[in-house]
Design a protein around this motif. Structure first.
Motif, PDB file in Angstrom:
ATOM      1  N   ASN A 125      -1.065  -3.351 -16.918  1.00  0.00           N
ATOM      2  CA  ASN A 125      -2.054  -4.202 -16.238  1.00  0.00           C
ATOM      3  C   ASN A 125      -1.406  -5.271 -15.370  1.00  0.00           C
ATOM      4  O   ASN A 125      -1.947  -5.661 -14.336  1.00  0.00           O
ATOM      5  CB  ASN A 125      -3.004  -4.850 -17.247  1.00  0.00           C
ATOM      6  N   GLN A 126      -0.241  -5.764 -15.797  1.00  0.00           N
ATOM      7  CA  GLN A 126       0.483  -6.744 -14.975  1.00  0.00           C
ATOM      8  C   GLN A 126       0.988  -6.062 -13.699  1.00  0.00           C
ATOM      9  O   GLN A 126       0.899  -6.620 -12.604  1.00  0.00           O
ATOM     10  CB  GLN A 126       1.653  -7.337 -15.751  1.00  0.00           C
ATOM     11  N   THR A 127       1.515  -4.848 -13.856  1.00  0.00           N
ATOM     12  CA  THR A 127       1.986  -4.099 -12.687  1.00  0.00           C
ATOM     13  C   THR A 127       0.836  -3.905 -11.699  1.00  0.00           C
ATOM     14  O   THR A 127       0.983  -4.124 -10.497  1.00  0.00           O
ATOM     15  CB  THR A 127       2.520  -2.709 -13.122  1.00  0.00           C
ATOM     16  N   LEU A 128      -0.315  -3.493 -12.237  1.00  0.00           N
ATOM     17  CA  LEU A 128      -1.451  -3.200 -11.362  1.00  0.00           C
ATOM     18  C   LEU A 128      -1.969  -4.454 -10.666  1.00  0.00           C
ATOM     19  O   LEU A 128      -2.282  -4.432  -9.470  1.00  0.00           O
ATOM     20  CB  LEU A 128      -2.567  -2.532 -12.168  1.00  0.00           C
ATOM     21  N   ALA A 129      -2.046  -5.553 -11.413  1.00  0.00           N
ATOM     22  CA  ALA A 129      -2.513  -6.810 -10.798  1.00  0.00           C
ATOM     23  C   ALA A 129      -1.569  -7.228  -9.679  1.00  0.00           C
ATOM     24  O   ALA A 129      -2.009  -7.658  -8.597  1.00  0.00           O
ATOM     25  CB  ALA A 129      -2.598  -7.904 -11.862  1.00  0.00           C
ATOM     26  N   LEU A 130      -0.276  -7.076  -9.915  1.00  0.00           N
ATOM     27  CA  LEU A 130       0.712  -7.442  -8.900  1.00  0.00           C
ATOM     28  C   LEU A 130       0.600  -6.539  -7.666  1.00  0.00           C
ATOM     29  O   LEU A 130       0.633  -6.999  -6.529  1.00  0.00           O
ATOM     30  CB  LEU A 130       2.117  -7.341  -9.500  1.00  0.00           C
ATOM     31  N   ILE A 131       0.451  -5.243  -7.924  1.00  0.00           N
ATOM     32  CA  ILE A 131       0.342  -4.298  -6.799  1.00  0.00           C
ATOM     33  C   ILE A 131      -0.896  -4.621  -5.963  1.00  0.00           C
ATOM     34  O   ILE A 131      -0.833  -4.675  -4.733  1.00  0.00           O
ATOM     35  CB  ILE A 131       0.274  -2.834  -7.319  1.00  0.00           C
ATOM     36  N   LEU A 132      -2.010  -4.845  -6.627  1.00  0.00           N
ATOM     37  CA  LEU A 132      -3.265  -5.058  -5.887  1.00  0.00           C
ATOM     38  C   LEU A 132      -3.282  -6.407  -5.164  1.00  0.00           C
ATOM     39  O   LEU A 132      -3.645  -6.489  -3.997  1.00  0.00           O
ATOM     40  CB  LEU A 132      -4.472  -4.949  -6.824  1.00  0.00           C
ATOM     41  N   CYS A 133      -2.875  -7.455  -5.880  1.00  0.00           N
ATOM     42  CA  CYS A 133      -2.992  -8.803  -5.283  1.00  0.00           C
ATOM     43  C   CYS A 133      -1.816  -9.127  -4.363  1.00  0.00           C
ATOM     44  O   CYS A 133      -2.011  -9.700  -3.299  1.00  0.00           O
ATOM     45  CB  CYS A 133      -3.100  -9.863  -6.366  1.00  0.00           C
ATOM     46  N   HIS A 134      -0.630  -8.777  -4.773  1.00  0.00           N
ATOM     47  CA  HIS A 134       0.528  -9.125  -3.946  1.00  0.00           C
ATOM     48  C   HIS A 134       0.692  -8.147  -2.792  1.00  0.00           C
ATOM     49  O   HIS A 134       0.730  -8.546  -1.632  1.00  0.00           O
ATOM     50  CB  HIS A 134       1.799  -9.176  -4.792  1.00  0.00           C
ATOM     51  N   GLU A 140     -11.754  -9.073  -5.960  1.00  0.00           N
ATOM     52  CA  GLU A 140     -11.736  -7.619  -5.736  1.00  0.00           C
ATOM     53  C   GLU A 140     -10.859  -6.915  -6.776  1.00  0.00           C
ATOM     54  O   GLU A 140     -11.229  -5.864  -7.301  1.00  0.00           O
ATOM     55  CB  GLU A 140     -11.250  -7.306  -4.313  1.00  0.00           C
ATOM     56  N   ALA A 141      -9.697  -7.524  -7.052  1.00  0.00           N
ATOM     57  CA  ALA A 141      -8.802  -6.919  -8.059  1.00  0.00           C
ATOM     58  C   ALA A 141      -9.491  -6.878  -9.418  1.00  0.00           C
ATOM     59  O   ALA A 141      -9.325  -5.916 -10.174  1.00  0.00           O
ATOM     60  CB  ALA A 141      -7.502  -7.703  -8.138  1.00  0.00           C
ATOM     61  N   SER A 142     -10.281  -7.914  -9.715  1.00  0.00           N
ATOM     62  CA  SER A 142     -10.965  -7.924 -11.015  1.00  0.00           C
ATOM     63  C   SER A 142     -12.015  -6.813 -11.065  1.00  0.00           C
ATOM     64  O   SER A 142     -12.253  -6.239 -12.121  1.00  0.00           O
ATOM     65  CB  SER A 142     -11.595  -9.291 -11.302  1.00  0.00           C
ATOM     66  N   ALA A 143     -12.627  -6.514  -9.906  1.00  0.00           N
ATOM     67  CA  ALA A 143     -13.599  -5.404  -9.875  1.00  0.00           C
ATOM     68  C   ALA A 143     -12.881  -4.066 -10.080  1.00  0.00           C
ATOM     69  O   ALA A 143     -13.369  -3.209 -10.811  1.00  0.00           O
ATOM     70  CB  ALA A 143     -14.353  -5.401  -8.553  1.00  0.00           C
TER      71      ALA A 143
END
Lengths: 120, 189
Positions: B141-150, B158-161
């Motif tokens: 989940n950290q990887t995905l949050a970083l990929i989407l937001c960064h 949007e990332a939370s959706a």
């Protein structure tokens, strides 16, 4: 600070963070480290989608199923069942109606034909 | 003198993603192709950064588009297509992770070999590999949050959706991811 870095703050909040960063040495150092990390993360090369990708996807999609046909085809059994229920209900209602009309007519007929007892 | 009419060419407004998916649901292959053209590159970037292998990433992207095609009639028009699309991709990435054996970082070189200075190119490849490994070794989940937001510059909302979580959780995932990466990538500075 992460919200500031990710441009998630409104203008007023961003100005407050900027003011704080200019006054606070440790937060400024922390922020610079985050910026360094952002720079590092940018330096990764990426692959390119292979040639003819879209064509391959479309070909495979068309082979599997037509989306336009999907909805009507799926709803067909439901529609048939619904129609059957409506027809059965309609026929049943009219048979019942006809029966009760005939029954009423019989009752009236028998009432009219039976002699009236004196004093009743 | 005749009045002249301004003949400036007005570009038609671009068709929205949502309109394209609606047409796709009606069987319009051209609309589907347009969706592929719009999303193939960002999808490949996200998948590659998550799985680390170009071929596996492209397979996941292909499966994502096939699911879009098959489920276009189920698309909920109140949600943004982009979020729906990335939700499908992310779910496939998560499934891939569950099925995948421990990943051996083959890391085929992505930098062209015709660099003027080969040693510089090799050094760049090495650095890129270290960064990719560091990102991929974070909790998913950290990887995905970083990929989407960064990388994809999505807002927290949007990332939370896409990740089906709260904005606060996204912020927390990013804080932890960056903290870990700063430690792991310190040697590269």
């Amino acid at each position: 600070m992460h919200r500031f870095l990710d441009r998630e703050l409104d203008r007023e909040a961003s100005l407050r963070v900027e003011a704080h960063l200019s006054a606070c040495n440790s937060c400024r150092q922390e922020f610079y480290q985050l910026l360094d990390l952002e720079d590092q993360l940018e330096s990764t090369p990426l692959p390119r989608i292979s040639a003819g990708f879209a064509g391959r996807v479309i070909e495979q999609a068309l082979r599997t199923r037509e989306p336009a046909m999907t909805l009507p085809m799926r709803s067909f059994p439901t529609a048939v069942a619904a129609c059957a229920i409506v027809i059965v209900t309609w026929v049943g209602f009219h048979i019942g109606e006809a029966y009760s009309t005939a029954r009423r007519a019989d009752i009236i007929q028998s009432a009219l034909s039976s002699p009236i007892e004196p004093g009743s | 003198m005749k009045p002249t009419i301004a003949t400036q060419r007005v570009e038609p407004p671009p068709v929205s993603d949502e309109m394209l998916v609606e047409r796709t649901a009606q069987g319009d292959v051209r609309a589907f192709e347009e969706l592929i053209e719009r999303y193939q590159d960002p999808a490949l970037r996200v998948a590659f950064r998550f799985v680390g292998d170009p071929q596996e990433a492209e397979d996941l992207v292909q499966e994502t588009f096939l699911r879009v095609y098959r489920n276009a009639h189920r698309y909920n028009y109140s949600a943004r297509f982009r979020s729906w699309f990335f939700q499908i991709l992310i779910n496939l990435c998560r499934d891939w992770l569950k099925k995948k054996k421990p990943f051996l970082f083959g890391d085929p070189p992505l930098v062209a070999r015709s660099e003027p200075d080969p040693s510089e190119a090799i050094d760049r490849e090495r650095r890129a590999m270290v960064i990719r490994r560091a990102i991929q070794s974070l909790p998913p989940n950290q990887t995905l949050a970083l990929i989407l937001c960064h990388y994809e510059e999505m807002s927290y909302r949007e990332a939370s959706a896409v990740l089906e979580t709260s904005e606060k959780a996204i912020e927390s995932l990013l804080v932890r991811a960056r903290r870990t990466l700063r430690t792991r990538l310190a040697e590269l500075r």
